[in-house]
Motif scaffolding. Structure first.
Motif, mmCIF file in Angstrom:
data_model
loop_
_atom_site.group_PDB
_atom_site.id
_atom_site.type_symbol
_atom_site.label_atom_id
_atom_site.label_comp_id
_atom_site.label_asym_id
_atom_site.label_seq_id
_atom_site.Cartn_x
_atom_site.Cartn_y
_atom_site.Cartn_z
ATOM 1 N N VAL A 197 -7.640 51.636 63.161
ATOM 2 C CA VAL A 197 -8.622 51.074 64.085
ATOM 3 C C VAL A 197 -9.174 49.766 63.512
ATOM 4 O O VAL A 197 -9.612 49.735 62.356
ATOM 5 C CB VAL A 197 -9.779 52.064 64.316
ATOM 6 C CG1 VAL A 197 -10.808 51.475 65.280
ATOM 7 C CG2 VAL A 197 -9.245 53.382 64.850
ATOM 8 N N PRO A 198 -9.163 48.659 64.268
ATOM 9 C CA PRO A 198 -9.684 47.380 63.760
ATOM 10 C C PRO A 198 -11.193 47.448 63.521
ATOM 11 O O PRO A 198 -11.894 48.262 64.148
ATOM 12 C CB PRO A 198 -9.330 46.384 64.870
ATOM 13 C CG PRO A 198 -9.147 47.213 66.090
ATOM 14 C CD PRO A 198 -8.622 48.527 65.633
ATOM 15 N N PRO A 199 -11.722 46.614 62.619
ATOM 16 C CA PRO A 199 -13.116 46.724 62.161
ATOM 17 C C PRO A 199 -14.173 46.691 63.268
ATOM 18 O O PRO A 199 -15.079 47.531 63.269
ATOM 19 C CB PRO A 199 -13.272 45.519 61.223
ATOM 20 C CG PRO A 199 -11.905 45.250 60.732
ATOM 21 C CD PRO A 199 -10.990 45.557 61.874
ATOM 22 N N LEU A 200 -14.090 45.737 64.181
ATOM 23 C CA LEU A 200 -15.133 45.616 65.193
ATOM 24 C C LEU A 200 -15.113 46.785 66.178
ATOM 25 O O LEU A 200 -16.164 47.264 66.620
ATOM 26 C CB LEU A 200 -15.008 44.289 65.937
ATOM 27 C CG LEU A 200 -15.390 43.046 65.126
ATOM 28 C CD1 LEU A 200 -15.037 41.775 65.874
ATOM 29 C CD2 LEU A 200 -16.884 43.077 64.791
ATOM 30 N N LEU A 221 -27.376 51.233 69.572
ATOM 31 C CA LEU A 221 -26.704 51.048 70.864
ATOM 32 C C LEU A 221 -26.429 49.571 71.125
ATOM 33 O O LEU A 221 -25.345 49.205 71.597
ATOM 34 C CB LEU A 221 -27.557 51.640 71.988
ATOM 35 C CG LEU A 221 -27.642 53.169 72.028
ATOM 36 C CD1 LEU A 221 -28.619 53.617 73.104
ATOM 37 C CD2 LEU A 221 -26.264 53.786 72.271
ATOM 38 N N ALA A 222 -27.404 48.716 70.810
ATOM 39 C CA ALA A 222 -27.212 47.277 71.004
ATOM 40 C C ALA A 222 -26.111 46.753 70.084
ATOM 41 O O ALA A 222 -25.293 45.912 70.494
ATOM 42 C CB ALA A 222 -28.522 46.531 70.742
ATOM 43 N N THR A 223 -26.059 47.251 68.857
ATOM 44 C CA THR A 223 -25.009 46.852 67.921
ATOM 45 C C THR A 223 -23.642 47.287 68.427
ATOM 46 O O THR A 223 -22.649 46.553 68.304
ATOM 47 C CB THR A 223 -25.275 47.468 66.531
ATOM 48 O OG1 THR A 223 -26.511 46.956 66.025
ATOM 49 C CG2 THR A 223 -24.161 47.130 65.560
ATOM 50 N N ALA A 224 -23.568 48.494 69.000
ATOM 51 C CA ALA A 224 -22.303 48.989 69.547
ATOM 52 C C ALA A 224 -21.821 48.098 70.687
ATOM 53 O O ALA A 224 -20.632 47.766 70.779
ATOM 54 C CB ALA A 224 -22.481 50.427 70.040
ATOM 55 N N ILE A 225 -22.734 47.672 71.558
ATOM 56 C CA ILE A 225 -22.376 46.828 72.701
ATOM 57 C C ILE A 225 -21.889 45.459 72.228
ATOM 58 O O ILE A 225 -20.855 44.952 72.682
ATOM 59 C CB ILE A 225 -23.578 46.681 73.657
ATOM 60 C CG1 ILE A 225 -23.888 48.027 74.311
ATOM 61 C CG2 ILE A 225 -23.295 45.623 74.719
ATOM 62 C CD1 ILE A 225 -25.180 48.040 75.106
ATOM 63 N N LEU A 226 -22.618 44.855 71.285
ATOM 64 C CA LEU A 226 -22.223 43.542 70.766
ATOM 65 C C LEU A 226 -20.887 43.623 70.030
ATOM 66 O O LEU A 226 -20.040 42.736 70.154
ATOM 67 C CB LEU A 226 -23.303 43.012 69.824
ATOM 68 C CG LEU A 226 -24.604 42.528 70.485
ATOM 69 C CD1 LEU A 226 -25.656 42.216 69.435
ATOM 70 C CD2 LEU A 226 -24.339 41.296 71.352
ATOM 71 N N SER A 227 -20.684 44.690 69.265
ATOM 72 C CA SER A 227 -19.422 44.867 68.536
ATOM 73 C C SER A 227 -18.261 45.041 69.503
ATOM 74 O O SER A 227 -17.168 44.497 69.283
ATOM 75 C CB SER A 227 -19.519 46.089 67.615
ATOM 76 O OG SER A 227 -20.515 45.912 66.638
ATOM 77 N N ALA A 228 -18.490 45.797 70.590
ATOM 78 C CA ALA A 228 -17.441 45.999 71.592
ATOM 79 C C ALA A 228 -17.072 44.680 72.262
ATOM 80 O O ALA A 228 -15.888 44.391 72.499
ATOM 81 C CB ALA A 228 -17.900 47.008 72.634
ATOM 82 N N ALA A 229 -18.082 43.854 72.551
ATOM 83 C CA ALA A 229 -17.826 42.563 73.186
ATOM 84 C C ALA A 229 -17.008 41.659 72.264
ATOM 85 O O ALA A 229 -16.051 41.007 72.700
ATOM 86 C CB ALA A 229 -19.152 41.898 73.551
ATOM 87 N N LEU A 230 -17.373 41.631 70.974
ATOM 88 C CA LEU A 230 -16.626 40.816 70.019
ATOM 89 C C LEU A 230 -15.216 41.358 69.822
ATOM 90 O O LEU A 230 -14.262 40.592 69.664
ATOM 91 C CB LEU A 230 -17.362 40.792 68.680
ATOM 92 C CG LEU A 230 -18.299 39.611 68.416
ATOM 93 C CD1 LEU A 230 -18.868 39.696 67.014
ATOM 94 C CD2 LEU A 230 -17.583 38.285 68.603
ATOM 95 N N LEU A 232 -13.345 42.881 72.064
ATOM 96 C CA LEU A 232 -12.525 42.501 73.216
ATOM 97 C C LEU A 232 -12.114 41.032 73.148
ATOM 98 O O LEU A 232 -11.044 40.652 73.629
ATOM 99 C CB LEU A 232 -13.297 42.773 74.510
ATOM 100 C CG LEU A 232 -13.551 44.259 74.820
ATOM 101 C CD1 LEU A 232 -14.449 44.393 76.054
ATOM 102 C CD2 LEU A 232 -12.235 45.000 75.031
ATOM 103 N N ALA A 233 -12.954 40.219 72.511
ATOM 104 C CA ALA A 233 -12.664 38.789 72.432
ATOM 105 C C ALA A 233 -11.750 38.436 71.264
ATOM 106 O O ALA A 233 -10.980 37.464 71.346
ATOM 107 C CB ALA A 233 -13.973 38.004 72.308
ATOM 108 N N LEU A 234 -11.802 39.236 70.178
ATOM 109 C CA LEU A 234 -11.133 38.812 68.944
ATOM 110 C C LEU A 234 -10.039 39.750 68.433
ATOM 111 O O LEU A 234 -9.199 39.332 67.629
ATOM 112 C CB LEU A 234 -12.180 38.649 67.828
ATOM 113 C CG LEU A 234 -13.301 37.639 68.083
ATOM 114 C CD1 LEU A 234 -14.328 37.709 66.964
ATOM 115 C CD2 LEU A 234 -12.743 36.233 68.211
ATOM 116 N N GLU A 235 -10.045 41.006 68.881
ATOM 117 C CA GLU A 235 -9.143 41.971 68.279
ATOM 118 C C GLU A 235 -8.218 42.630 69.304
ATOM 119 O O GLU A 235 -8.506 42.651 70.501
ATOM 120 C CB GLU A 235 -9.945 43.090 67.581
ATOM 121 C CG GLU A 235 -10.747 42.654 66.387
ATOM 122 C CD GLU A 235 -11.541 43.804 65.789
ATOM 123 O OE1 GLU A 235 -11.874 43.726 64.592
ATOM 124 O OE2 GLU A 235 -11.832 44.778 66.512
#
Length: 286
Positions: free
Chosen positions: A30-33, A183-192, A194-197
């Motif tokens: 599983v990738p880091p983000l 929860l906010a960290t999970a949302i931001l990590s998911a967004a990043l 989708l954009a990078l990994e």
């Protein structure tokens, strides 16, 4: 809760962080983000359940938006910088620089109202860092081409130490707010992600169990007990004691058969234990 009890609760986070390496290895590929998003989602859901069970929703409504921004920045910023640093620089060297955060916590805590930095705290933190350097690094070679990664790792250390020390100034904010941070960290990590990994899910049951373990412990509940420790406990002693995390992590990897024992383990144990004992003496004699 007394100061000593809160310090003990905070140290539970250090023990939990010792499982970070083992669960991270088990969660591959599983990738880091994505791993960050999944783990913090588990932690956030647990926090929501706990808040609901204890009737803590009213407490959350009294907290200003700046506190939520601060907490999310601390959790998300630390992990985003850490993962980026390990991509741009050798992991051992970047990891060691990132592990300056316990020493920075000890130094920064001297600026807090009612806190006093004693020689024992400072010397103990340096001993702990030396022990961490032995166990993390071994033979380190800092390459100039990896400078961006090293700077990100330093930013990682400053972010987490700053978050921990400034949390002391937010002692009025209830620990339930950590659920929102997660929860906010999970949302931001998911967004990043989708954009990078590329999305790669756990291949086996062990991977899913490892992700759940991360959310329950080192990338989840650890932040709840750490919040209690840094707000109500002995933050200087917690800073020095945090160097037990890489030592315990290595011991766990040895017991799991992932790493081999060696003389560095014994030397690191002596330095980290001695540093923590020195810091504890400085705290209790003060």
């Amino acid at each position: 809760m007394t100061r000593i009890q809160a310090t003990g609760v905070g140290f539970a986070a250090v023990i939990s962080w010792a499982l970070l390496a083992l669960f991270t290895v088990g969660s591959a590929p599983v990738p880091p983000l994505l791993l960050n998003a999944m783990s913090f989602a588990v932690a956030g859901i647990i926090g929501v359940i706990w808040t609901h069970a204890t009737g803590g929703w009213g407490k959350l409504r009294t907290v200003g938006w700046r506190v939520y921004v601060f907490g999310t920045f601390g959790l998300f910023g630390y992990h985003a910088l850490y993962f980026s640093a390990l991509r741009l620089a050798p992991p051992a060297e970047a990891g060691l620089i990132a592990y300056l955060w316990p020493l920075l916590i000890v130094l920064m805590s001297g600026l807090l109202p009612g806190e006093r930095l004693r020689a024992g705290h400072f010397i103990g933190a340096l001993m702990g860092f030396a022990g961490a350097a032995l166990i993390i690094g071994g033979g380190l070679e800092f390459a100039t081409g990896a400078l961006p990664g090293y700077l990100l790792a330093l930013g990682c250390a400053v972010t987490w130490s700053g978050y921990s020390v400034l949390s002391r100034r937010l002692g009025h904010a209830p620990t339930e707010t950590v659920a929102v941070f997660c929860l906010a960290t999970a949302i931001l990590s998911a967004a990043l992600h989708l954009a990078l990994e590329e999305t790669i899910w756990p291949a086996e049951a062990l991977g899913w169990v490892s992700v759940l373990g991360l959310g329950l412990g080192p990338v989840g509940l650890a932040f709840y007990v750490w919040d209690i420790g840094v707000k109500r406990g002995d933050i200087q002693l917690l800073g020095v004691a945090s160097y037990a995390a890489p030592l315990l992590s290595t011991l766990i990897l040895v017991l799991a058969g992932v790493a081999a024992p060696g003389w560095t383990l014994t030397m690191s144990a002596m330095l980290i234990t001695g540093g923590a004992a020195l810091a504890a003496r400085a705290s209790f004699n003060g």
